[in-house]
Design an enzyme around this catalytic site. Sequence first.
Site, mmCIF file in Angstrom:
data_model
loop_
_atom_site.group_PDB
_atom_site.id
_atom_site.type_symbol
_atom_site.label_atom_id
_atom_site.label_comp_id
_atom_site.label_asym_id
_atom_site.label_seq_id
_atom_site.Cartn_x
_atom_site.Cartn_y
_atom_site.Cartn_z
ATOM 1 C CB CYS A 78 2.221 2.544 -4.579
ATOM 2 S SG CYS A 78 3.569 1.932 -3.655
ATOM 3 C CG HIS A 90 3.336 3.014 -9.153
ATOM 4 N ND1 HIS A 90 2.937 4.137 -8.308
ATOM 5 C CD2 HIS A 90 4.405 2.346 -8.473
ATOM 6 C CE1 HIS A 90 3.539 3.822 -7.188
ATOM 7 N NE2 HIS A 90 4.298 2.846 -7.014
ATOM 8 C CD GLU A 132 1.118 5.934 -10.813
ATOM 9 O OE1 GLU A 132 0.233 5.118 -11.256
ATOM 10 O OE2 GLU A 132 1.711 5.867 -9.714
#
Lengths: 189, 298
Positions: free
Chosen positions: A78, A171, A173
């Site tokens: 991002c 994302h 994560e």
Amino acid sequence: MKVGVLALQGDVREHMRSIEGAGATAVTVKRADQLAGVDALIMPGGESTTIGKLLDRFDLLEPLTTRVENGMPVYGTCAGLILLAREVVGDEDAPFRVPVLDVSVRRNAYGRQVDSFETDLEVSGFEETLHAVFIRAPSIESAGDEVEVLAEYDGAPVMVRQSNILASSFHPEMTDDERIHELFVSMAN
Amino acid sequence: MSDTQRETGSARVKRGLAEMLKGGVIMDVTNADQAKIAEDAGAVAVMALERVPADIRAEGGVVRMADPEKVAEIVDCVSIPVMAKCRIGHFVEAQVLQSLGVDYIDESEVLTPADEANHVNKWDFTVPFVCGATNLGEALRRLGEGAAMIRSKGEAGTGNVVEAVRHMRAITSEIKRLSTLGGEELMAAAKEHRAPYDLVREISETGRFPVVLFTAGGIATPADAALMMQLGADGVFVGSGIFKSGDPAARARAIVDATTHYEDADMIAKVSHGLGEAMVGINVSDIPESERLATRGW
């Protein structure tokens, strides 16, 4: 294998957890001397304007660019993708970058926060789809010949690789799926 | 846009934006010029409001959400996320702010409450909410109503960090205590905190607050910001502390730098040089109970 997570601002903790889950050691990087001690670096999600200014203020732009040009694996999510992009198009710029990835990106391309979304993606080399979270995400408007597109959404690239550089506009994560972090750790090994 | 499947407004997406703001500073602004100064200083987001808390305290009167024209002007002039405050319980102000395209709504005790019994049902919205809390039970009640991010309340507009410290210490020590309890003690704990049982159990199991926890209220110096980060805040809201000080641009930047390097005293010392006058502070004990903002909401 020591993977640094750029910790000037952003979702550092989530990347540290994913990296540890992928079997490498994660450390935070805020200063140039810490950068010198890592084998690979993640540029996390966050505000690209803020992280870019802090990279400039704390004299990290030049050493980081040099390390990546000399082959250090780097993964940007991002804001990290924006900061790695060769070009930013549109009204919203990000003046301080490490412009090593031959793509042109547009900030907040999918809209404001009410337009942030989750979806399932096909990723090249993965058997099962990946659940991806897009938050005020950038889009990749064009990519150079050296850039391999690993995933697309709505006909546009959202995950790319150019030799030692990996980037995604979403994302990974933010989920428990560590396949992309495993891919990144394997690039660094 | 094609018909590709996508889900907006999920809890993960709402909480996710707050995750992206971690380690950053969110600054109160009342117009586009201030918003630009904040962005240039490195703020991760700006908070649009009618008047900064110090002026609200000085001038009094009913305080409402900012003029939609001002909010739109701020949204247009910066690339970072824009937050805006609505009154406690004023769900129509919240609807208007969502319609204006703000990225986060702060249902804030700094404005005059519109409902003395109920907060906004935040599950009804696609835009995420941040709410203030003075302790863990209050924070969990707000999450129960759908908030996606919490901030300590502090005592806004005082330039005095003591209440923010009190609230942050209360929340973190209550989390620690919950993580020591056995399963059979959790319903009693939920009753004591007047908090949803499921959230109490989640914290007891993980030992962590389930969403991003910022600090707010009375932060006026780089050292104040670093103090709150060392006490466990994920990031910092600064209200009057910037635009009521002698040199807002320099102070804003120094607070950003100190928030990033909050564990590095040499760096905090370095960035704290030459910032001019800090805002004039008020001792919280000098403010009558009825005029304290932190007691608004429940």
